[in-house]
Design a protein around this motif. Structure first.
Motif, PDB file in Angstrom:
ATOM      1  N   THR A   1      45.874  -1.532 -24.196  1.00 18.99           N
ATOM      2  CA  THR A   1      46.047  -0.223 -25.229  1.00 18.99           C
ATOM      3  C   THR A   1      45.861  -0.465 -26.667  1.00 18.99           C
ATOM      4  O   THR A   1      45.131   0.052 -27.364  1.00 18.99           O
ATOM      5  N   GLU A   2      46.583  -1.689 -26.936  1.00 21.64           N
ATOM      6  CA  GLU A   2      46.381  -2.259 -28.524  1.00 21.64           C
ATOM      7  C   GLU A   2      44.772  -2.426 -29.049  1.00 21.64           C
ATOM      8  O   GLU A   2      44.525  -2.192 -30.162  1.00 21.64           O
ATOM      9  N   SER A   3      44.305  -2.990 -28.156  1.00 21.46           N
ATOM     10  CA  SER A   3      42.824  -3.359 -28.388  1.00 21.46           C
ATOM     11  C   SER A   3      41.951  -2.058 -28.512  1.00 21.46           C
ATOM     12  O   SER A   3      41.008  -1.937 -29.393  1.00 21.46           O
ATOM     13  N   GLN A   4      42.209  -1.131 -27.626  1.00 19.83           N
ATOM     14  CA  GLN A   4      41.614   0.088 -27.714  1.00 19.83           C
ATOM     15  C   GLN A   4      41.986   0.864 -29.051  1.00 19.83           C
ATOM     16  O   GLN A   4      41.126   1.624 -29.435  1.00 19.83           O
ATOM     17  N   PHE A   5      43.327   0.825 -29.455  1.00 17.02           N
ATOM     18  CA  PHE A   5      43.719   1.431 -30.600  1.00 17.02           C
ATOM     19  C   PHE A   5      43.051   0.882 -31.774  1.00 17.02           C
ATOM     20  O   PHE A   5      42.628   1.634 -32.552  1.00 17.02           O
ATOM     21  N   LYS A   6      43.104  -0.362 -31.783  1.00 18.62           N
ATOM     22  CA  LYS A   6      42.152  -0.901 -32.893  1.00 18.62           C
ATOM     23  C   LYS A   6      40.730  -0.616 -32.904  1.00 18.62           C
ATOM     24  O   LYS A   6      40.174  -0.274 -34.168  1.00 18.62           O
ATOM     25  N   LYS A   7      40.128  -0.326 -31.807  1.00 18.52           N
ATOM     26  CA  LYS A   7      38.665   0.243 -32.055  1.00 18.52           C
ATOM     27  C   LYS A   7      38.844   1.466 -32.203  1.00 18.52           C
ATOM     28  O   LYS A   7      37.766   1.816 -33.041  1.00 18.52           O
ATOM     29  N   ALA A   8      39.384   2.526 -31.644  1.00 19.06           N
ATOM     30  CA  ALA A   8      39.541   3.722 -32.265  1.00 19.06           C
ATOM     31  C   ALA A   8      39.821   3.983 -33.655  1.00 19.06           C
ATOM     32  O   ALA A   8      39.187   4.885 -34.248  1.00 19.06           O
ATOM     33  N   SER A   9      40.583   2.853 -34.437  1.00 19.18           N
ATOM     34  CA  SER A   9      40.922   3.028 -35.673  1.00 19.18           C
ATOM     35  C   SER A   9      39.797   2.892 -36.765  1.00 19.18           C
ATOM     36  O   SER A   9      39.867   3.080 -37.711  1.00 19.18           O
ATOM     37  N   LEU A  10      38.748   2.373 -36.027  1.00 15.33           N
ATOM     38  CA  LEU A  10      37.432   2.110 -36.702  1.00 15.33           C
ATOM     39  C   LEU A  10      36.712   3.297 -36.863  1.00 15.33           C
ATOM     40  O   LEU A  10      35.870   3.269 -37.677  1.00 15.33           O
ATOM     41  N   ALA A  11      36.921   4.051 -35.693  1.00 10.17           N
ATOM     42  CA  ALA A  11      36.260   5.479 -36.044  1.00 10.17           C
ATOM     43  C   ALA A  11      37.103   6.637 -36.802  1.00 10.17           C
ATOM     44  O   ALA A  11      36.587   7.484 -37.453  1.00 10.17           O
ATOM     45  N   PHE A  12      38.457   6.362 -36.727  1.00 13.93           N
ATOM     46  CA  PHE A  12      39.222   7.832 -37.191  1.00 13.93           C
ATOM     47  C   PHE A  12      40.187   6.845 -38.251  1.00 13.93           C
ATOM     48  O   PHE A  12      40.928   6.045 -37.869  1.00 13.93           O
ATOM     49  N   ASP A  13      39.981   7.324 -39.622  1.00 13.73           N
ATOM     50  CA  ASP A  13      40.825   6.669 -40.595  1.00 13.73           C
ATOM     51  C   ASP A  13      42.513   7.235 -40.434  1.00 13.73           C
ATOM     52  O   ASP A  13      42.687   8.285 -39.879  1.00 13.73           O
ATOM     53  N   ASN A  14      43.171   6.425 -40.803  1.00 10.82           N
ATOM     54  CA  ASN A  14      44.777   6.538 -40.960  1.00 10.82           C
ATOM     55  C   ASN A  14      45.164   6.984 -39.428  1.00 10.82           C
ATOM     56  O   ASN A  14      46.256   7.798 -39.424  1.00 10.82           O
ATOM     57  N   LEU A  15      44.450   6.435 -38.273  1.00 13.33           N
ATOM     58  CA  LEU A  15      45.114   6.778 -36.938  1.00 13.33           C
ATOM     59  C   LEU A  15      46.477   5.522 -36.878  1.00 13.33           C
ATOM     60  O   LEU A  15      46.349   4.782 -37.356  1.00 13.33           O
ATOM     61  N   ASP A  16      47.207   6.316 -36.409  1.00  7.04           N
ATOM     62  CA  ASP A  16      48.686   5.562 -36.371  1.00  7.04           C
ATOM     63  C   ASP A  16      49.316   5.895 -35.187  1.00  7.04           C
ATOM     64  O   ASP A  16      49.118   6.804 -34.446  1.00  7.04           O
ATOM     65  N   THR A  17      50.653   5.451 -35.059  1.00  8.28           N
ATOM     66  CA  THR A  17      51.497   5.755 -33.850  1.00  8.28           C
ATOM     67  C   THR A  17      52.902   5.957 -34.383  1.00  8.28           C
ATOM     68  O   THR A  17      53.353   5.532 -35.436  1.00  8.28           O
ATOM     69  N   PHE A  18      53.654   6.939 -33.485  1.00 13.34           N
ATOM     70  CA  PHE A  18      54.964   7.016 -33.893  1.00 13.34           C
ATOM     71  C   PHE A  18      55.777   5.623 -33.651  1.00 13.34           C
ATOM     72  O   PHE A  18      55.048   4.774 -32.742  1.00 13.34           O
ATOM     73  N   SER A  19      56.922   5.852 -33.805  1.00 13.37           N
ATOM     74  CA  SER A  19      57.755   4.404 -33.385  1.00 13.37           C
ATOM     75  C   SER A  19      57.943   4.413 -31.932  1.00 13.37           C
ATOM     76  O   SER A  19      58.350   3.045 -31.400  1.00 13.37           O
ATOM     77  N   ASP A  20      57.811   5.338 -31.097  1.00 13.84           N
ATOM     78  CA  ASP A  20      57.909   4.990 -29.481  1.00 13.84           C
ATOM     79  C   ASP A  20      56.516   4.797 -29.106  1.00 13.84           C
ATOM     80  O   ASP A  20      56.361   4.481 -27.953  1.00 13.84           O
ATOM     81  N   GLY A  21      55.571   4.402 -29.869  1.00  9.95           N
ATOM     82  CA  GLY A  21      54.213   4.041 -29.647  1.00  9.95           C
ATOM     83  C   GLY A  21      53.146   5.254 -29.288  1.00  9.95           C
ATOM     84  O   GLY A  21      51.969   4.788 -28.784  1.00  9.95           O
ATOM     85  N   TYR A  22      53.767   6.383 -29.287  1.00  9.83           N
ATOM     86  CA  TYR A  22      52.545   7.368 -29.054  1.00  9.83           C
ATOM     87  C   TYR A  22      51.632   7.667 -30.375  1.00  9.83           C
ATOM     88  O   TYR A  22      52.269   7.508 -31.368  1.00  9.83           O
ATOM     89  N   LEU A  23      50.535   8.220 -30.087  1.00 11.12           N
ATOM     90  CA  LEU A  23      49.448   8.513 -31.234  1.00 11.12           C
ATOM     91  C   LEU A  23      49.854   9.557 -32.073  1.00 11.12           C
ATOM     92  O   LEU A  23      50.475  10.490 -31.517  1.00 11.12           O
ATOM     93  N   THR A  24      49.765   9.322 -33.333  1.00 14.66           N
ATOM     94  CA  THR A  24      49.837  10.394 -34.158  1.00 14.66           C
ATOM     95  C   THR A  24      48.391  11.037 -34.543  1.00 14.66           C
ATOM     96  O   THR A  24      47.868  10.345 -35.349  1.00 14.66           O
ATOM     97  N   LEU A  25      47.987  12.077 -33.720  1.00 13.28           N
ATOM     98  CA  LEU A  25      46.826  12.570 -33.912  1.00 13.28           C
ATOM     99  C   LEU A  25      46.742  13.499 -35.015  1.00 13.28           C
ATOM    100  O   LEU A  25      47.649  14.444 -34.713  1.00 13.28           O
ATOM    101  N   GLU A  26      46.056  13.543 -36.183  1.00  7.92           N
ATOM    102  CA  GLU A  26      46.222  14.516 -37.145  1.00  7.92           C
ATOM    103  C   GLU A  26      44.690  15.601 -37.070  1.00  7.92           C
ATOM    104  O   GLU A  26      43.811  15.338 -36.200  1.00  7.92           O
TER     105      GLU A  26
END
Length: 121
Positions: free
Chosen positions: A71-96
């Motif tokens: 899931t970390e590698s998927q997150f890195k790949k998704a971050s290339l498409a969406f600027d400022n993609l981040d997670t909360f401290s519990d690991g859940y996505l912060t979708l804006e």
């Protein structure tokens, strides 16, 4: 929204003269790209959709939680498409709202690009 794009795209590819079968391990985005290419039809945002598909997979298959190497590698790949993609401290996505708006704009652009790919007889 993503499901509607997939439905539209699958329907579009089903109407093209050269039919490509989706490979067992192939993502829908890659199959659509291959289908359009085999019909000499451009898909100008293919790379973006491939990257964005990683976000779709994180949400659909992992409940939007980043909790493993995969899931970390998927997150890195998704971050290339969406600027400022981040997670909360519990690991859940912060979708804006800006991420959702960008997806909407990309889908609208894809539909405009492909509108004339099928000519009615």
């Amino acid at each position: 929204m993503w499901n509607l794009w997939e439905y539209y795209s699958r329907s579009l590819c089903g109407e093209l003269p050269n039919k490509e079968r989706q490979l067992k391990s192939e993502s829908t985005v890659n199959w659509i790209g291959r289908s359009l290419a085999s019909n000499n039809k451009p898909f100008s945002e293919l790379n973006w959709f491939v990257q964005a598909n990683s976000l779709r997979n994180l949400i659909a298959h992992n409940g939007a939680r980043i909790d493993s190497g995969r899931t970390e590698s998927q997150f890195k790949k998704a971050s290339l498409a969406f600027d400022n993609l981040d997670t909360f401290s519990d690991g859940y996505l912060t979708l804006e709202s800006s991420h959702v708006a960008e997806l909407k704009v990309k889908i609208e652009s894809f539909i405009r690009e492909t509108t004339n790919y099928i000519v009615s007889e």
